[in-house]
Design an enzyme around this catalytic site. Structure first.
Site, PDB file in Angstrom:
ATOM      1  N   ASP A  63       0.870  -1.169   0.000  1.00 25.64           N
ATOM      2  CA  ASP A  63       0.000   0.000   0.000  1.00 25.64           C
ATOM      3  C   ASP A  63       0.910   1.223   0.000  1.00 25.64           C
ATOM      4  O   ASP A  63       1.587   1.516   0.996  1.00 25.64           O
ATOM      5  CB  ASP A  63      -0.890  -0.014   1.242  1.00 25.64           C
ATOM      6  CG  ASP A  63      -1.890   1.136   1.274  1.00 25.64           C
ATOM      7  OD1 ASP A  63      -1.662   2.139   0.582  1.00 25.64           O
ATOM      8  OD2 ASP A  63      -2.888   1.026   2.009  1.00 25.64           O
ATOM      9  N   TYR A 160      -5.746  16.894  -7.360  1.00 22.67           N
ATOM     10  CA  TYR A 160      -4.944  16.029  -8.240  1.00 22.67           C
ATOM     11  C   TYR A 160      -3.965  16.827  -9.110  1.00 22.67           C
ATOM     12  O   TYR A 160      -2.773  16.495  -9.164  1.00 22.67           O
ATOM     13  CB  TYR A 160      -5.853  15.167  -9.101  1.00 22.67           C
ATOM     14  CG  TYR A 160      -5.123  14.266 -10.061  1.00 22.67           C
ATOM     15  CD1 TYR A 160      -4.452  13.131  -9.613  1.00 22.67           C
ATOM     16  CD2 TYR A 160      -5.097  14.540 -11.433  1.00 22.67           C
ATOM     17  CE1 TYR A 160      -3.776  12.296 -10.493  1.00 22.67           C
ATOM     18  CE2 TYR A 160      -4.426  13.716 -12.309  1.00 22.67           C
ATOM     19  CZ  TYR A 160      -3.764  12.603 -11.840  1.00 22.67           C
ATOM     20  OH  TYR A 160      -3.094  11.785 -12.721  1.00 22.67           O
ATOM     21  N   LYS A 164       0.288  16.716  -9.158  1.00 26.29           N
ATOM     22  CA  LYS A 164       1.113  16.479 -10.348  1.00 26.29           C
ATOM     23  C   LYS A 164       2.036  17.666 -10.639  1.00 26.29           C
ATOM     24  O   LYS A 164       3.134  17.483 -11.177  1.00 26.29           O
ATOM     25  CB  LYS A 164       0.224  16.157 -11.553  1.00 26.29           C
ATOM     26  CG  LYS A 164      -0.454  14.798 -11.456  1.00 26.29           C
ATOM     27  CD  LYS A 164       0.567  13.674 -11.319  1.00 26.29           C
ATOM     28  CE  LYS A 164      -0.049  12.304 -11.294  1.00 26.29           C
ATOM     29  NZ  LYS A 164       0.961  11.216 -11.192  1.00 26.29           N
TER      30      LYS A 164
END
Length: 251
Positions: A63, A160, A164
């Protein structure tokens, strides 16, 4: 790619999509590939299709949001297979929330997987590379949303893109550190546009998925080929950034 034959590559998020395609192509190029993922059974299934390949695929349950599992996984690789030469930081996470209504936990998990896990994996892999004087290669799977703003029909990407953008900055930081410490290690950021992948199923429940897939798209194998290209360059060549659009994409 001949210089990588028999060497060890670690691919995170190798259970599906770009990670699975990358693991598959590297095994076919003769590498020993360790695939890390929570859904380890999917990697084990992939090994069944590679029995005739010159390389090998090892499935390790991990994980990526938990540092202790990352450390245990990389320790297993070092003790059972040997020093890592290639790290592909592919694992990614996003959940369909926004910035003005939803919970903090999903945002935190996005950064834990997309940024913190990438840093941990890189730190541990580079530590091994430097101990063994290996001129290795770190490849970070980025995104076009980490390079410039992208508008979607429904604003559900929340943090998100920010995660990035962090990958973009961290990749350059790594390039500078590798140069400063004269490691001989390369680092590459690969930023694809829309890729048909299970990954998208997690954040496109409102018609966005259909809208995205109705236009030009890339496939996981396209990105895997780009990874092979970067690995195939001569030792003195640093391919730092790759942008990948499907032909005709509007993003």
């Amino acid at each position: 790619m001949e210089r990588w034959e028999g060497k060890i590559a670690i691919v995170t998020g190798a259970s599906a999509g770009i990670g699975a395609a990358t693991a598959k192509i590297l095994v076919k190029k003769g590498l020993k590939v360790v695939g890390l993922a929570r859904r380890v059974e999917l990697i084990e299934e992939l090994t069944l299709s590679l029995t005739e390949a010159p390389g090998e695929l090892y499935a390790v349950k991990c994980d990526l949001s938990k540092e202790e599992e990352i450390l245990d996984a990389l320790k297993w690789v070092k003790e059972n297979l040997g020093p890592v030469h290639i790290l592909v930081n592919n694992a990614g996470f996003v959940r369909p929330t926004n910035l003005i209504e939803k919970t903090t936990d999903d945002w935190r998990l996005t950064f834990d997987v997309n940024v913190i896990a990438m840093c941990i994996c890189t730190r541990e892999a580079v530590k091994v590379m430097r101990e063994h004087n290996i001129a290795g290669h770190v490849i970070n799977l980025n995104s076009l949303v980490g390079r410039y703003p992208v508008s979607l029909p429904h604003p559900n990407l929340n943090v998100y893109p920010a995660s990035k953008y962090a990958v973009t900055a961290l990749t350059e930081n790594l390039r500078q550190e590798f140069r400063y410490f004269n490691t001989g290690i390369k680092v590459t950021s690969i930023s694809p546009g829309i890729v048909i992948s299970d990954f998208q199923e997690g954040f496109c429940k409102d018609g966005t998925l259909e809208a995205m897939r109705s236009g030009p798209v890339l496939y996981p194998e396209d990105v895997a080929e780009a990874i092979v290209y970067t690995l195939s360059t001569p030792p003195h060549v640093q391919v730092h950034d790759i942008f990948m659009h499907p032909l005709g994409e509007m993003l």
